[in-house]
Design an enzyme around this catalytic site. Structure first.
Site, PDB file in Angstrom:
ATOM      1  CG  MET A  80      78.891  38.890  47.655  1.00  0.00           C
ATOM      2  SD  MET A  80      79.363  37.797  46.288  1.00  0.00           S
ATOM      3  CE  MET A  80      78.175  38.303  45.065  1.00  0.00           C
ATOM      4  CG  LEU A  92      89.075  43.820  47.499  1.00  0.00           C
ATOM      5  CD1 LEU A  92      89.990  42.635  47.790  1.00  0.00           C
ATOM      6  CD2 LEU A  92      88.785  44.605  48.774  1.00  0.00           C
ATOM      7  CG  HIS A 112      84.459  33.449  39.369  1.00  0.00           C
ATOM      8  ND1 HIS A 112      83.594  34.455  39.765  1.00  0.00           N
ATOM      9  CD2 HIS A 112      84.101  33.110  38.107  1.00  0.00           C
ATOM     10  CE1 HIS A 112      82.753  34.715  38.765  1.00  0.00           C
ATOM     11  NE2 HIS A 112      83.037  33.919  37.752  1.00  0.00           N
TER      12      HIS A 112
HETATM   13  C1  GRF Z   1      80.711  30.752  45.935  1.00  0.00           C
HETATM   14  O1  GRF Z   1      80.001  30.211  44.860  1.00  0.00           O
HETATM   15  C2  GRF Z   1      81.957  31.447  45.442  1.00  0.00           C
HETATM   16  O2  GRF Z   1      82.526  30.822  44.338  1.00  0.00           O
HETATM   17  C3  GRF Z   1      81.437  32.807  45.061  1.00  0.00           C
HETATM   18  O3  GRF Z   1      80.498  33.117  46.047  1.00  0.00           O
HETATM   19  C4  GRF Z   1      79.960  31.903  46.586  1.00  0.00           C
HETATM   20  C5  GRF Z   1      80.186  31.958  48.059  1.00  0.00           C
HETATM   21  O4  GRF Z   1      79.615  30.853  48.713  1.00  0.00           O
HETATM   22  N1  GRF Z   1      82.513  33.766  44.947  1.00  0.00           N
HETATM   23  P1  GRF Z   1      79.905  30.615  50.249  1.00  0.00           P
HETATM   24  O5  GRF Z   1      79.546  31.902  50.981  1.00  0.00           O
HETATM   25  O6  GRF Z   1      81.352  30.270  50.396  1.00  0.00           O
HETATM   26  O7  GRF Z   1      79.017  29.484  50.653  1.00  0.00           O
END
Ligand code: GRF
Length: 203
Positions: A92, A95, A111
């Site tokens: 989250m 970069l 994504h």
């Molecule tokens: C997923 O929906 C991914 O697409 C987004 O963040 C979420 C991460 O889920 N970037 P997880 O931690 O892999 O369960």
């Protein structure tokens, strides 16, 4: 032949990391997760890595002097683990262009939207709010923008009348768990060719 080494960066529950680990376990790809790095000490992704016997590193932004220091530590950990591909699986943080330049076409992200629609946070909520009839997920190379890099593959799901946020997010997540290992597998087999914005999958 040696397995290709990937490093996974994750901030949360790590279900996408798990899908990659499960695919490797089932011998679907010549890949090894060499390291899992998180910016959150309590990320469940770390538990998953531990259970799979994979090295885990926590790098907290607040314990770094600045963003450059934070990213240098990530970079050092990745290089120490001989990582060839960096996989952002629910990481989250954005970069910096310096970091991205060091790993040009060697960072991919999953994504939960059909890019270029609905970049950034809560893509599933944005899709629901907008009223689109199809949604999905995208695996793409990371460039200096937010969710803007060349698209490797996408998976589509319907948006159904009466969908709640969780219903749509869960439907997309099923496809994420297919898309991310698939993209990593293509990369490991050297089937991905990037030409500007376009990614070609070699037959
Ligand atoms: C997923 O929906 C991914 O697409 C987004 O963040 C979420 C991460 O889920 N970037 P997880 O931690 O892999 O369960």
């Amino acid at each position: 032949m040696n397995n290709h080494k990937i490093g996974v960066l994750a901030s949360g529950r790590g279900s996408n990391l798990q899908s990659v680990l499960d695919n490797i376990e089932n011998k679907k790809m010549p890949v090894e997760v060499a390291i899992v790095i998180s910016d959150k000490a309590d990320a469940f992704a770390l538990e998953r890595a531990k259970k799979a016997g994979i090295a885990q590193v926590v790098i907290l932004r607040k314990e770094c002097s600045d963003k450059t220091d934070f990213e240098n530590k990530i970079d050092a950990a990745l290089r120490e683990a001989s990582v060839e591909l960096v996989v952002l699986a629910g990481f989250m943080r954005i970069l910096s262009s310096d970091f991205v330049a060091k790993w040009k076409h060697k960072i991919i992200n999953i994504h939960p939207a059909l890019l270029p629609s609905f970049t950034g946070l809560d893509a599933q909520g944005q899709a629901l709010e907008y009223g689109v009839k199809v949604a999905g997920c995208t695996v793409h190379f990371v460039d200096e923008g937010m969710d803007t890099g060349p698209i490797i593959l996408q998976k589509v799901v319907p948006v159904l009348d009466g969908d709640t946020h969780d219903m749509l997010a869960d439907r997309i997540l099923v496809q994420e768990h297919i898309a991310l290992p698939e993209a990593i597998g293509l990369w490991a087999e050297d089937k991905i060719e990037v030409c500007g914005r376009k990614v070609y999958i070699k037959k």
